[in-house]
Design an enzyme around this catalytic site. Structure first.
Site, PDB file in Angstrom:
ATOM      1  N   LYS A 186       0.629  -1.239   0.057  1.00  0.00           N
ATOM      2  CA  LYS A 186       0.052  -0.023   0.046  1.00  0.00           C
ATOM      3  C   LYS A 186       0.752   1.132  -0.015  1.00  0.00           C
ATOM      4  O   LYS A 186       1.623   1.395   0.907  1.00  0.00           O
ATOM      5  CB  LYS A 186      -0.734   0.045   1.160  1.00  0.00           C
ATOM      6  CG  LYS A 186      -1.984   1.098   1.136  1.00  0.00           C
ATOM      7  CD  LYS A 186      -2.657   1.588   2.413  1.00  0.00           C
ATOM      8  CE  LYS A 186      -1.813   2.713   2.912  1.00  0.00           C
ATOM      9  NZ  LYS A 186      -1.749   3.862   2.455  1.00  0.00           N
ATOM     10  N   GLU A 261       9.764   0.994  10.952  1.00  0.00           N
ATOM     11  CA  GLU A 261      10.978   1.831  10.767  1.00  0.00           C
ATOM     12  C   GLU A 261      10.221   3.404  10.806  1.00  0.00           C
ATOM     13  O   GLU A 261       9.378   3.625   9.989  1.00  0.00           O
ATOM     14  CB  GLU A 261      11.682   1.546   9.246  1.00  0.00           C
ATOM     15  CG  GLU A 261      13.105   1.988   9.109  1.00  0.00           C
ATOM     16  CD  GLU A 261      13.192   3.358   8.750  1.00  0.00           C
ATOM     17  OE1 GLU A 261      13.171   4.306   9.508  1.00  0.00           O
ATOM     18  OE2 GLU A 261      13.577   3.536   7.524  1.00  0.00           O
ATOM     19  N   CYS A 295      14.106   9.807   6.808  1.00  0.00           N
ATOM     20  CA  CYS A 295      13.920   9.653   8.307  1.00  0.00           C
ATOM     21  C   CYS A 295      15.251   9.648   9.084  1.00  0.00           C
ATOM     22  O   CYS A 295      15.259  10.153  10.165  1.00  0.00           O
ATOM     23  CB  CYS A 295      13.322   8.185   8.522  1.00  0.00           C
ATOM     24  SG  CYS A 295      13.100   7.447   7.228  1.00  0.00           S
ATOM     25  N   GLU A 392      10.769  15.299  15.792  1.00  0.00           N
ATOM     26  CA  GLU A 392      11.153  15.556  14.328  1.00  0.00           C
ATOM     27  C   GLU A 392       9.997  16.285  13.545  1.00  0.00           C
ATOM     28  O   GLU A 392       8.733  16.411  13.706  1.00  0.00           O
ATOM     29  CB  GLU A 392      10.632  14.047  13.933  1.00  0.00           C
ATOM     30  CG  GLU A 392      11.168  13.662  12.342  1.00  0.00           C
ATOM     31  CD  GLU A 392      10.880  12.209  11.941  1.00  0.00           C
ATOM     32  OE1 GLU A 392       9.623  11.859  11.884  1.00  0.00           O
ATOM     33  OE2 GLU A 392      11.652  11.892  11.264  1.00  0.00           O
TER      34      GLU A 392
HETATM   35  P1  ADP Z   1       2.071  10.936   7.534  1.00  0.00           P
HETATM   36  O1  ADP Z   1       1.655  11.276   9.066  1.00  0.00           O
HETATM   37  O2  ADP Z   1       3.667  11.639   7.383  1.00  0.00           O
HETATM   38  O3  ADP Z   1       1.343  10.656   6.293  1.00  0.00           O
HETATM   39  P2  ADP Z   1       2.077   8.040   8.540  1.00  0.00           P
HETATM   40  O4  ADP Z   1       2.984   7.439   9.190  1.00  0.00           O
HETATM   41  O5  ADP Z   1       0.648   8.573   8.949  1.00  0.00           O
HETATM   42  O6  ADP Z   1       2.959   9.525   7.851  1.00  0.00           O
HETATM   43  O7  ADP Z   1       2.070   7.353   7.112  1.00  0.00           O
HETATM   44  C1  ADP Z   1       2.504   6.264   6.380  1.00  0.00           C
HETATM   45  C2  ADP Z   1       1.823   5.145   5.990  1.00  0.00           C
HETATM   46  O8  ADP Z   1       1.216   4.762   6.825  1.00  0.00           O
HETATM   47  C3  ADP Z   1       0.955   5.704   4.793  1.00  0.00           C
HETATM   48  O9  ADP Z   1       1.059   4.773   3.667  1.00  0.00           O
HETATM   49  C4  ADP Z   1      -0.382   5.857   5.503  1.00  0.00           C
HETATM   50  O10 ADP Z   1      -1.577   5.560   4.661  1.00  0.00           O
HETATM   51  C5  ADP Z   1      -0.375   4.668   6.340  1.00  0.00           C
HETATM   52  N1  ADP Z   1      -1.000   4.706   7.592  1.00  0.00           N
HETATM   53  C6  ADP Z   1      -1.528   5.608   8.336  1.00  0.00           C
HETATM   54  N2  ADP Z   1      -2.400   5.342   9.266  1.00  0.00           N
HETATM   55  C7  ADP Z   1      -2.652   4.136   9.407  1.00  0.00           C
HETATM   56  C8  ADP Z   1      -3.257   3.021  10.211  1.00  0.00           C
HETATM   57  N3  ADP Z   1      -3.887   3.296  11.104  1.00  0.00           N
HETATM   58  N4  ADP Z   1      -2.832   1.688   9.871  1.00  0.00           N
HETATM   59  C9  ADP Z   1      -2.190   1.462   8.690  1.00  0.00           C
HETATM   60  N5  ADP Z   1      -1.641   2.154   7.966  1.00  0.00           N
HETATM   61  C10 ADP Z   1      -1.659   3.636   8.242  1.00  0.00           C
END
Ligand code: ADP
Ligand code: MG
Length: 490
Positions: A186, A261, A295, A392
């Site tokens: 995804k 990560e 990161c 961060e």
């Molecule tokens: P940002 O806040 O900078 O977008 P995230 O860590 O939320 O960073 O996003 C990284 C990835 O995690 C993206 O692919 C996002 O769609 C996914 N993501 C965000 N929330 C969830 C969740 N609750 N469960 C699974 N994947 C998630």
């Protein structure tokens, strides 16, 4: 027609499942935004739980078929090598997609993201034919044959962020496929285009149907559904620490294997005996490259008081000389950040730091005009408990602290005084200072007199709240396997 128009119209509303393009059952869409002007350039599918269910079913079926010998290590290696070649053959097109979707300067994508995606796949391809178990001699009474067998962990859900979309995808699927797993990838909702193009290439490279599935979608829908699915054996996640925490919690329902990560606030230590010019260049590159959206960026500069003036002046000078502008211009060194939300977040950090007494030596001003631009920014006159020193920011913002000692324990305490532990950088011409700090720093990666030396052979990952598990290297591939202990009484 531009590259992205072609891709968007070919796959409007589609997801890649079981080796074919299908309409997403969710019927929902994500706007595709160009960060350099904020314009919406189209839509991609926003997969939902039904799409995830279909993809998991296809992946599980692919692994069942593979277990009867139809997907040998050599076949895995060949398919990954073909995919690397396909990336090379379509390098400019991928670079254009990545540039438009993520706002990356075209020269960076041509130089780093695209070729390194291919290089990573080549590296992991090699592992497909090199994984093995061991035989052991038992001491318990009896006559035995005993061994370990390394098996693929199962269907893997891979969730990646928007900062290195193509590289992130390649570095996730590479080790999993080498180990014999089937994957559901995804991409981040902000950056789906290169992953969709990758799906097109995957289709031509000899992967069995269902072995790789690519589902654009939102984290809260497609991402959460992957994490919750009982037939997904492992989640590999890269992203924010906040989301990593949610994923670890949700994955615990089925005790899934999870590698995360996460974020960093990596210290760069400059000792008084460092080569100041080399250090300054690397410090600027480390925090300003990709607009600080890395990161492992060195975002916390800890510099000895005797050299702080020189170091800061030189970093500021380099910052001022970096061309910020249209990602399509080969002269551009600094593009926009990914989104309005990130741009606002970064400026809010800078504004609060200044309100707390920090001095903005360079940058800090919101440029006029469209696009999510943030100029390279250096903050000084800070103290260790300021938010912009601890948290961060994920933008081109360098926070500077000074120290006035050569006592390595004291310097390491300052560097380790943070929740994160991803990377650390040391600048010194003394072997004892360098090795002494390597020993004391709590970080998954420590680099001395360089911000480079990145290679797929090295394990990458974090200590403390920067995550758990390692990616890349042998450890990164073995993380997609289970060890089975076998004893046979003779
Ligand atoms: P940002 O806040 O900078 O977008 P995230 O860590 O939320 O960073 O996003 C990284 C990835 O995690 C993206 O692919 C996002 O769609 C996914 N993501 C965000 N929330 C969830 C969740 N609750 N469960 C699974 N994947 C998630
Ligand atoms: Mg975009």
């Amino acid at each position: 027609m531009t590259q992205y128009d072609k891709l968007l119209s070919a796959h409007a509303g589609e997801v890649f499942i079981d080796g074919e393009w299908r309409q997403a059952k969710s019927g929902k869409a994500i706007d595709v935004i160009n960060p350099s002007d904020g314009e919406c350039i189209g839509e991609v599918a926003a997969s939902g739980a039904d799409d995830v269910n279909d993809a998991v079913e296809a992946a599980a079926a692919a692994m069942r078929r593979a277990s009867s010998g139809g997907w040998t290590p050599a076949m895995r290696q060949d398919a990954l090598l073909s995919l690397a070649r396909a990336i090379d053959d379509n390098a400019e097109e991928l670079a254009q997609l990545e540039m438009i979707d993520a706002g990356k300067p075209i020269r960076n994508v041509r130089f780093l993201d695209v070729p390194q995606s291919a290089a990573g796949l080549r590296y992991f391809a090699g592992w497909a034919t090199k994984l093995s178990g061991e035989t052991m001699e038992l001491s318990v009474p009896g006559d035995w044959h005993a061994c370990t067998v390394r098996e693929p962990v199962g269907v893997v859900g891979q969730i990646i962020p928007w900062n290195y979309p193509l590289m992130g995808a390649a570095m996730k699927i590479g080790p999993a496929l080498a180990a014999g797993c089937a994957v559901i990838l995804k991409p981040a909702e902000q950056t789906s285009l290169s992953a969709l193009r990758l799906a097109e290439l995957i289709r031509q490279c000899g992967f069995p149907a269902g072995m790789v599935n690519i589902l654009p979608g939102y984290g809260a829908d497609a991402g959460a559904a992957l994490v919750a699915h009982p037939d997904v054996a492992k989640i590999a996640f890269t992203g924010s620490t906040a989301t990593g925490r949610v994923i670890l919690r949700d994955a615990s329902a089925h005790l899934k294997r999870v590698t995360v990560e996460l974020g960093g606030k990596s210290p760069v230590i400059v000792m008084p005996d460092a080569n100041i010019e080399e250090a300054a260049r690397a410090i600027a590159m480390g925090i300003f490259f990709n607009s600080g959206q890395t990161c492992s960026a060195g975002s916390r500069l800890l510099v000895h008081a005797s050299v702080v003036k020189d170091v800061v002046a030189r970093v500021a000078e380099i910052a001022s000389s970096m061309a910020m502008g249209a990602p399509s211009d080969p002269a551009t060194a600094l593009g926009p950040v990914i989104s309005q939300a990130q741009q606002d977040r970064i400026f809010a950090y800078v504004d609060r730091a200044v309100a707390e007494g920090a001095r903005c030596v360079v940058g800090g001003q919101r440029p006029s005009g469209a696009g999510f631009f943030v100029p390279p920014t250096v903050l000084t006159d800070m103290h260790a408990d300021m938010e912009a020193v601890r948290e961060e920011i994920f933008g081109p913002v360098l926070s500077v602290l000074t120290f006035d000692t050569t006592d390595l324990d004291a310097i390491a305490d300052l560097a380790n005084d943070n929740d994160y532990g991803l990377a650390a950088y040391v600048w010194t011409n003394s072997v004892s200072h360098g090795l002494g700090l390597v020993k004391r720093l709590r970080a998954g990666t420590v680099r001395v007199n360089t911000s480079g030396g990145n290679d797929f052979v090295l394990p990458a990952g974090g200590m403390k709240q920067s995550g758990n598990g390692r990616e890349n290297g042998r450890a990164g591939v073995e993380a997609y396997t289970e060890l089975k202990a076998v004893t046979i009484a003779l």
